[in-house]
Write a protein that holds these residues in place. Structure first.
Motif, PDB file in Angstrom:
ATOM      1  N   PHE A   1     -26.381   0.343   7.116  1.00 27.23           N
ATOM      2  CA  PHE A   1     -25.570  -0.020   8.274  1.00 27.23           C
ATOM      3  C   PHE A   1     -25.117  -1.480   8.145  1.00 27.23           C
ATOM      4  CE2 PHE A   1     -28.165   3.580   9.479  1.00 27.23           C
ATOM      5  CZ  PHE A   1     -27.282   4.365  10.207  1.00 27.23           C
ATOM      6  N   PRO A   2     -24.163  -1.901   8.978  1.00 28.31           N
ATOM      7  CA  PRO A   2     -23.638  -3.277   8.845  1.00 28.31           C
ATOM      8  C   PRO A   2     -24.694  -4.363   8.974  1.00 28.31           C
ATOM      9  CG  PRO A   2     -22.179  -1.956  10.215  1.00 28.31           C
ATOM     10  CD  PRO A   2     -23.394  -1.124   9.976  1.00 28.31           C
ATOM     11  N   ASP A   3     -25.817  -4.089   9.639  1.00 22.63           N
ATOM     12  CA  ASP A   3     -26.852  -5.117   9.782  1.00 22.63           C
ATOM     13  C   ASP A   3     -27.868  -5.074   8.636  1.00 22.63           C
ATOM     14  OD1 ASP A   3     -27.941  -2.701  10.395  1.00 22.63           O
ATOM     15  OD2 ASP A   3     -28.970  -3.359  12.224  1.00 22.63           O
ATOM     16  N   TYR A   4     -27.479  -4.473   7.483  1.00 22.58           N
ATOM     17  CA  TYR A   4     -28.331  -4.375   6.292  1.00 22.58           C
ATOM     18  C   TYR A   4     -29.625  -3.604   6.569  1.00 22.58           C
ATOM     19  CZ  TYR A   4     -25.220  -7.856   4.288  1.00 22.58           C
ATOM     20  OH  TYR A   4     -24.104  -8.521   3.827  1.00 22.58           O
ATOM     21  N   SER A   5     -29.538  -2.641   7.431  1.00 18.59           N
ATOM     22  CA  SER A   5     -30.672  -1.765   7.709  1.00 18.59           C
ATOM     23  C   SER A   5     -30.366  -0.373   7.179  1.00 18.59           C
ATOM     24  CB  SER A   5     -30.971  -1.709   9.211  1.00 18.59           C
ATOM     25  OG  SER A   5     -29.880  -1.135   9.899  1.00 18.59           O
ATOM     26  N   PHE A   6     -31.432   0.371   6.882  1.00 14.94           N
ATOM     27  CA  PHE A   6     -31.263   1.741   6.408  1.00 14.94           C
ATOM     28  C   PHE A   6     -31.675   2.748   7.487  1.00 14.94           C
ATOM     29  CE2 PHE A   6     -32.759   5.579   4.212  1.00 14.94           C
ATOM     30  CZ  PHE A   6     -31.615   5.896   3.504  1.00 14.94           C
ATOM     31  N   ARG A   7     -32.581   2.351   8.329  1.00 15.39           N
ATOM     32  CA  ARG A   7     -33.090   3.217   9.404  1.00 15.39           C
ATOM     33  C   ARG A   7     -33.655   4.510   8.817  1.00 15.39           C
ATOM     34  NH1 ARG A   7     -27.923   2.406  13.563  1.00 15.39           N
ATOM     35  NH2 ARG A   7     -27.827   0.131  13.338  1.00 15.39           N
ATOM     36  N   PRO A   8     -34.715   4.395   8.041  1.00 16.79           N
ATOM     37  CA  PRO A   8     -35.223   5.568   7.305  1.00 16.79           C
ATOM     38  C   PRO A   8     -35.742   6.680   8.200  1.00 16.79           C
ATOM     39  CG  PRO A   8     -36.768   3.743   7.170  1.00 16.79           C
ATOM     40  CD  PRO A   8     -35.525   3.206   7.804  1.00 16.79           C
TER      41      PRO A   8
END
Length: 381
Positions: free
Chosen positions: A185-192
């Motif tokens: 995502f744009p905030d450099y997160s993957f949210r696994p």
């Protein structure tokens, strides 16, 4: 006045020329005239006054039709030994034949002029049309270098700020993110741990597989033409990974379950179910929770190494909503099966031969189920 004897007359300044002197002068002029006449009448190159003025040493006189003493006598049409073997016959210039009825004497005849070409180089050597270039290449001092095949360069994985190093699915996520199959995502997160809906799963399948279309795309009523996932959904449908629901619906916003992910991958890869699916599924303690329509597909996914269970490999949790990390792990295993990726070692990968068989009390035997009419989406109607 004293008488003196008469003085002697003074001698005249002009004495008359004697006869002998006259004859001598006449002979001298006659000789000079004869020499001039003789020299002007003959055409001899040895009397070249320009050569006499430029040369400090007089050259010996050359008689007509006499060869120069310093030049060896060469017979006409005879090639001397210093002619190279490939010299053409046209290189020898024949001497000019002297006319016999010429009134004036001709100069000396020079020997034939031999035209010797310069030392030939490799380029001057005649090459047969049928001869190849291998001799010249072999004699080359520099070795032939074959350009190496360019290797594919894989960029490093994305450093997601919410995927720790010790996260169970970190290696699966890194492999797919480095190949742009999965993005964050744009905030450099993957949210696994975030669930995946059917439209998002179709987009992941489109990037992961280059499956040839085997079915015709369906114009679903709940998928607008300008929907962001419409091309991916059409490709997933035509590739055999996904199917729709009755009344031409796809339900793109519906979360996809773990059993639906495995059924989709087995269908798209066209994997065959084993002959004894119940025996294969006995490795799972919750095998009774597997929907009847998916028994053969889950057995095929198990035997081909597509199932990834965390934290307990013996718990399948088929009806649980699939997370982004679980989808990444199962997509990775499907690409390994296709030969697109190298296998990695993980305790979460289910391998039937390495797992203990579930106890009968924990996992009762799955009895054969009656035939159930399935919907296009893979779930019973």
């Amino acid at each position: 006045m004293t008488n003196r004897p008469p003085s002697e007359p003074e001698s005249s300044q002009r004495t008359a020329l004697g006869f002998d002197e006259f004859i001598a002068i006449l002979v001298a002029f006659t000789t000079i005239g004869a020499i001039l006449f003789w020299s002007l009448s003959r055409r001899d190159s040895s009397w070249n006054f320009n050569g006499l003025l430029s040369s400090s040493t007089p050259s010996p006189s050359v008689q007509p039709n006499q060869l120069l003493p310093s030049t060896p006598k060469v017979e006409p049409n005879v090639v001397p030994n210093n002619i190279l073997p490939y010299s053409a016959p046209e290189a020898v210039v024949e001497p000019t034949t002297l006319p016999t009825n010429s009134p004036a004497p001709y100069p000396a005849v020079l020997p034939p002029v031999l035209v010797i070409p310069a030392q030939p180089t490799q380029l001057d050597t005649p090459v047969s049309p049928s001869a190849g270039l291998e001799p010249s290449i072999t004699s080359s001092a520099l070795p032939l270098v074959t350009p190496a095949k360019q290797k594919s360069i894989i960029p490093p994985p994305i450093a997601f700020n919410d995927v720790p190093t010790n996260f169970w699915g970190r290696r699966f996520i890194d492999v797919l993110s480095s190949r742009s199959i999965l993005k964050g995502f744009p905030d450099y997160s993957f949210r696994p741990n975030q669930p995946v809906n059917r439209a998002e799963f179709a987009a992941i399948v489109q990037k992961a597989f280059d499956q040839e279309p085997s079915k015709t795309a369906i114009a679903f009523q709940d998928v607008p033409t300008k929907f962001w996932a419409t091309p991916a959904i059409d490709r997933a449908i035509s590739g055999g990974f996904l199917t729709g629901y009755p009344k031409k619906t796809f339900k793109p916003q519906e979360n996809i379950s773990r059993v639906q992910v495995l059924v989709a991958l087995v269908s798209g890869l066209n994997l065959k179910a084993p002959t004894s699916p119940n025996q294969v599924l006995s490795v799972y303690k919750d095998a009774k929770d597997i929907p009847p329509y998916a028994i053969g597909k889950i057995a095929a996914a198990t035997t081909n190494g597509l199932v990834v269970n965390y934290p307990n490999p013996q718990i399948l949790a088929p009806n649980k909503v699939a997370s982004r990390a679980e989808v990444a792990a199962m997509i990775h295993q499907a690409l390994v099966k296709r030969g697109k990726l190298e296998p990695i070692s993980s305790p979460s990968i289910v391998r039937r031969d390495s797992l203990p068989q579930a106890s009968p009390s924990a996992s009762p035997e799955i009895s054969p189920t009656p035939k159930v009419k399935l919907s296009p989406g893979g779930s019973p109607q």
